[in-house]
Design a protein around this motif. Structure first.
Motif, PDB file in Angstrom:
ATOM      1  N   SER A 166      76.687  26.844  52.068  1.00 23.66           N
ATOM      2  CA  SER A 166      77.492  25.625  51.974  1.00 23.66           C
ATOM      3  C   SER A 166      78.250  25.667  50.655  1.00 23.66           C
ATOM      4  O   SER A 166      77.685  26.035  49.626  1.00 23.66           O
ATOM      5  N   GLU A 167      79.520  25.312  50.698  1.00 20.95           N
ATOM      6  CA  GLU A 167      80.344  25.329  49.488  1.00 20.95           C
ATOM      7  C   GLU A 167      80.767  23.920  49.112  1.00 20.95           C
ATOM      8  O   GLU A 167      81.022  23.078  49.970  1.00 20.95           O
ATOM      9  N   GLN A 168      80.832  23.675  47.812  1.00 29.06           N
ATOM     10  CA  GLN A 168      81.249  22.363  47.313  1.00 29.06           C
ATOM     11  C   GLN A 168      82.370  22.543  46.302  1.00 29.06           C
ATOM     12  O   GLN A 168      82.272  23.352  45.374  1.00 29.06           O
ATOM     13  N   ALA A 169      83.421  21.779  46.481  1.00 25.46           N
ATOM     14  CA  ALA A 169      84.581  21.877  45.592  1.00 25.46           C
ATOM     15  C   ALA A 169      84.237  21.402  44.184  1.00 25.46           C
ATOM     16  O   ALA A 169      83.432  20.479  43.999  1.00 25.46           O
ATOM     17  N   ILE A 170      84.842  22.042  43.189  1.00 27.88           N
ATOM     18  CA  ILE A 170      84.686  21.649  41.790  1.00 27.88           C
ATOM     19  C   ILE A 170      86.066  21.531  41.156  1.00 27.88           C
ATOM     20  O   ILE A 170      87.072  21.933  41.742  1.00 27.88           O
ATOM     21  N   GLU A 171      86.102  20.973  39.959  1.00 30.73           N
ATOM     22  CA  GLU A 171      87.360  20.912  39.218  1.00 30.73           C
ATOM     23  C   GLU A 171      87.789  22.340  38.857  1.00 30.73           C
ATOM     24  O   GLU A 171      86.958  23.197  38.565  1.00 30.73           O
ATOM     25  N   ARG A 172      89.072  22.606  38.899  1.00 33.53           N
ATOM     26  CA  ARG A 172      89.561  23.945  38.578  1.00 33.53           C
ATOM     27  C   ARG A 172      89.264  24.275  37.116  1.00 33.53           C
ATOM     28  O   ARG A 172      89.627  23.518  36.211  1.00 33.53           O
ATOM     29  N   PRO A 173      88.586  25.398  36.861  1.00 32.36           N
ATOM     30  CA  PRO A 173      88.303  25.795  35.476  1.00 32.36           C
ATOM     31  C   PRO A 173      89.589  26.004  34.696  1.00 32.36           C
ATOM     32  O   PRO A 173      90.618  26.398  35.250  1.00 32.36           O
ATOM     33  N   ILE A 174      89.535  25.776  33.399  1.00 30.15           N
ATOM     34  CA  ILE A 174      90.719  25.930  32.559  1.00 30.15           C
ATOM     35  C   ILE A 174      91.039  27.407  32.338  1.00 30.15           C
ATOM     36  O   ILE A 174      92.191  27.817  32.423  1.00 30.15           O
ATOM     37  N   ASP A 175      90.008  28.203  32.068  1.00 31.75           N
ATOM     38  CA  ASP A 175      90.198  29.622  31.795  1.00 31.75           C
ATOM     39  C   ASP A 175      90.575  30.374  33.076  1.00 31.75           C
ATOM     40  O   ASP A 175      89.954  30.197  34.124  1.00 31.75           O
ATOM     41  N   TYR A 176      91.579  31.227  33.007  1.00 38.00           N
ATOM     42  CA  TYR A 176      92.071  31.931  34.195  1.00 38.00           C
ATOM     43  C   TYR A 176      91.016  32.843  34.802  1.00 38.00           C
ATOM     44  O   TYR A 176      90.886  32.945  36.018  1.00 38.00           O
ATOM     45  N   GLN A 177      90.262  33.550  33.941  1.00 39.83           N
ATOM     46  CA  GLN A 177      89.235  34.445  34.452  1.00 39.83           C
ATOM     47  C   GLN A 177      88.154  33.663  35.206  1.00 39.83           C
ATOM     48  O   GLN A 177      87.649  34.110  36.239  1.00 39.83           O
ATOM     49  N   ASN A 178      87.805  32.488  34.696  1.00 36.33           N
ATOM     50  CA  ASN A 178      86.839  31.641  35.391  1.00 36.33           C
ATOM     51  C   ASN A 178      87.403  31.137  36.718  1.00 36.33           C
ATOM     52  O   ASN A 178      86.671  30.991  37.692  1.00 36.33           O
ATOM     53  N   GLN A 179      88.699  30.867  36.740  1.00 43.09           N
ATOM     54  CA  GLN A 179      89.332  30.435  37.978  1.00 43.09           C
ATOM     55  C   GLN A 179      89.136  31.482  39.071  1.00 43.09           C
ATOM     56  O   GLN A 179      88.827  31.155  40.214  1.00 43.09           O
ATOM     57  N   LYS A 180      89.302  32.754  38.722  1.00 45.99           N
ATOM     58  CA  LYS A 180      89.140  33.823  39.704  1.00 45.99           C
ATOM     59  C   LYS A 180      87.690  33.929  40.176  1.00 45.99           C
ATOM     60  O   LYS A 180      87.434  34.211  41.345  1.00 45.99           O
ATOM     61  N   GLN A 181      86.749  33.698  39.269  1.00 45.14           N
ATOM     62  CA  GLN A 181      85.338  33.799  39.622  1.00 45.14           C
ATOM     63  C   GLN A 181      84.904  32.698  40.595  1.00 45.14           C
ATOM     64  O   GLN A 181      84.106  32.932  41.508  1.00 45.14           O
ATOM     65  N   TYR A 182      85.445  31.506  40.403  1.00 49.19           N
ATOM     66  CA  TYR A 182      85.027  30.364  41.214  1.00 49.19           C
ATOM     67  C   TYR A 182      85.892  30.141  42.451  1.00 49.19           C
ATOM     68  O   TYR A 182      85.586  29.279  43.264  1.00 49.19           O
ATOM     69  N   TYR A 183      86.963  30.922  42.594  1.00 46.02           N
ATOM     70  CA  TYR A 183      87.861  30.701  43.725  1.00 46.02           C
ATOM     71  C   TYR A 183      87.283  31.272  45.010  1.00 46.02           C
ATOM     72  O   TYR A 183      86.909  32.442  45.089  1.00 46.02           O
ATOM     73  N   SER A 184      87.206  30.418  46.038  1.00 48.06           N
ATOM     74  CA  SER A 184      86.701  30.829  47.350  1.00 48.06           C
ATOM     75  C   SER A 184      87.879  31.108  48.270  1.00 48.06           C
ATOM     76  O   SER A 184      88.669  30.211  48.581  1.00 48.06           O
ATOM     77  N   GLY A 185      87.986  32.353  48.726  1.00 45.46           N
ATOM     78  CA  GLY A 185      89.063  32.705  49.642  1.00 45.46           C
ATOM     79  C   GLY A 185      88.930  31.992  50.975  1.00 45.46           C
ATOM     80  O   GLY A 185      89.923  31.716  51.641  1.00 45.46           O
ATOM     81  N   LYS A 186      87.694  31.701  51.376  1.00 45.61           N
ATOM     82  CA  LYS A 186      87.465  31.026  52.653  1.00 45.61           C
ATOM     83  C   LYS A 186      87.894  29.576  52.610  1.00 45.61           C
ATOM     84  O   LYS A 186      88.529  29.070  53.533  1.00 45.61           O
ATOM     85  N   LYS A 187      87.577  28.896  51.505  1.00 44.96           N
ATOM     86  CA  LYS A 187      87.902  27.469  51.379  1.00 44.96           C
ATOM     87  C   LYS A 187      89.253  27.230  50.716  1.00 44.96           C
ATOM     88  O   LYS A 187      89.753  26.108  50.719  1.00 44.96           O
ATOM     89  N   LYS A 188      89.822  28.271  50.121  1.00 47.69           N
ATOM     90  CA  LYS A 188      91.112  28.156  49.427  1.00 47.69           C
ATOM     91  C   LYS A 188      91.054  27.114  48.302  1.00 47.69           C
ATOM     92  O   LYS A 188      91.983  26.338  48.097  1.00 47.69           O
ATOM     93  N   MET A 189      89.945  27.112  47.588  1.00 47.06           N
ATOM     94  CA  MET A 189      89.769  26.202  46.457  1.00 47.06           C
ATOM     95  C   MET A 189      88.664  26.753  45.560  1.00 47.06           C
ATOM     96  O   MET A 189      88.006  27.734  45.905  1.00 47.06           O
ATOM     97  N   HIS A 190      88.471  26.132  44.409  1.00 50.14           N
ATOM     98  CA  HIS A 190      87.408  26.547  43.498  1.00 50.14           C
ATOM     99  C   HIS A 190      86.124  25.831  43.904  1.00 50.14           C
ATOM    100  O   HIS A 190      86.103  24.611  44.053  1.00 50.14           O
ATOM    101  N   THR A 191      85.058  26.611  44.078  1.00 44.39           N
ATOM    102  CA  THR A 191      83.829  26.039  44.620  1.00 44.39           C
ATOM    103  C   THR A 191      82.586  26.615  43.944  1.00 44.39           C
ATOM    104  O   THR A 191      82.629  27.639  43.264  1.00 44.39           O
ATOM    105  N   LEU A 192      81.478  25.905  44.170  1.00 49.18           N
ATOM    106  CA  LEU A 192      80.148  26.424  43.914  1.00 49.18           C
ATOM    107  C   LEU A 192      79.482  26.599  45.268  1.00 49.18           C
ATOM    108  O   LEU A 192      79.648  25.761  46.154  1.00 49.18           O
ATOM    109  N   LYS A 193      78.756  27.678  45.433  1.00 50.15           N
ATOM    110  CA  LYS A 193      78.167  27.996  46.741  1.00 50.15           C
ATOM    111  C   LYS A 193      76.649  27.884  46.681  1.00 50.15           C
ATOM    112  O   LYS A 193      76.017  28.334  45.724  1.00 50.15           O
TER     113      LYS A 193
END
Length: 200
Positions: A39-66
């Protein structure tokens, strides 16, 4: 006292019990299949670009925690929760990280996202430029009917709490504690007597 205050009172007074590690008692008493579901839950987009890539879910098309839930048949109980993993993590990858917790003979059931491990039974995937057989279609249908109980557990029991379903706006370090508290409340409603393990 408001519902929000009651929730945080529960978190502060019971979180230690919820986080108890029961490594040697993890449901080896159950000889039947257990169900794995992410299950994935949306989070606020991280400020740091590298963190954005780490948290980005291709399936949900948003930044998430799984989160990954291991659930008994018909959604009768939550056996284990793997909380707060990066959104880019694959479902089968999370399963393999937690497989060591369970008896080596334990079998699991999951959806097509878990294809690739012999310990977990998944629906047949349609081959490229081909079709699955009628027997395989019937087996997929039977398997899907068994997975419904797990989806019901997550959608109608866990995600009924807005803090576990809407965009998570609290501090990131609180996430594990909040989700485990929600799972504890769900299990309390189910009258379950043993504690969950978390991420170990």
């Amino acid at each position: 006292m408001s519902g929000n205050k009651l929730f945080w009172k529960y978190v502060s007074t019971h979180s230690d019990k919820i986080l108890v590690q029961l490594k040697n008692q993890l449901m080896t008493r159950f000889p039947y299949d257990q169900f794995a579901k992410d299950s994935e839950q949306a989070i606020e987009r991280p400020i740091d670009y590298q963190n954005q890539k780490q948290y980005y879910s291709g399936k949900k098309k948003m930044h998430t925690l799984k989160n990954q839930f291991i659930v008994l048949p018909k959604g009768e109980d939550i056996v284990d929760v793997y909380v707060g993993k990066l959104g880019k993590a694959s479902d089968i990858g999370l399963f393999r990280e937690t497989r060591h917790k369970f008896n080596v003979e334990q079998k699991f059931i999951g959806d097509k996202a878990y294809i690739g491990d012999n310990a977990i039974t998944t629906p047949y995937k349609k081959p490229k430029k081909s079709e699955i057989s009628q027997v395989q279609k019937e087996q997929n249908k039977e398997l899907s009917s068994r997975i419904i109980g797990v989806e019901h557990m997550i959608c109608c029991r866990v995600k009924i709490f807005r803090v576990a379903s809407e965009k998570f706006r609290l501090s990131r370090h609180r996430y594990n504690q909040v989700i485990m508290a929600v799972c504890g409340l769900v299990r309390l409603r189910l009258n379950c007597s043993w504690f969950l393990s978390i991420n170990n």
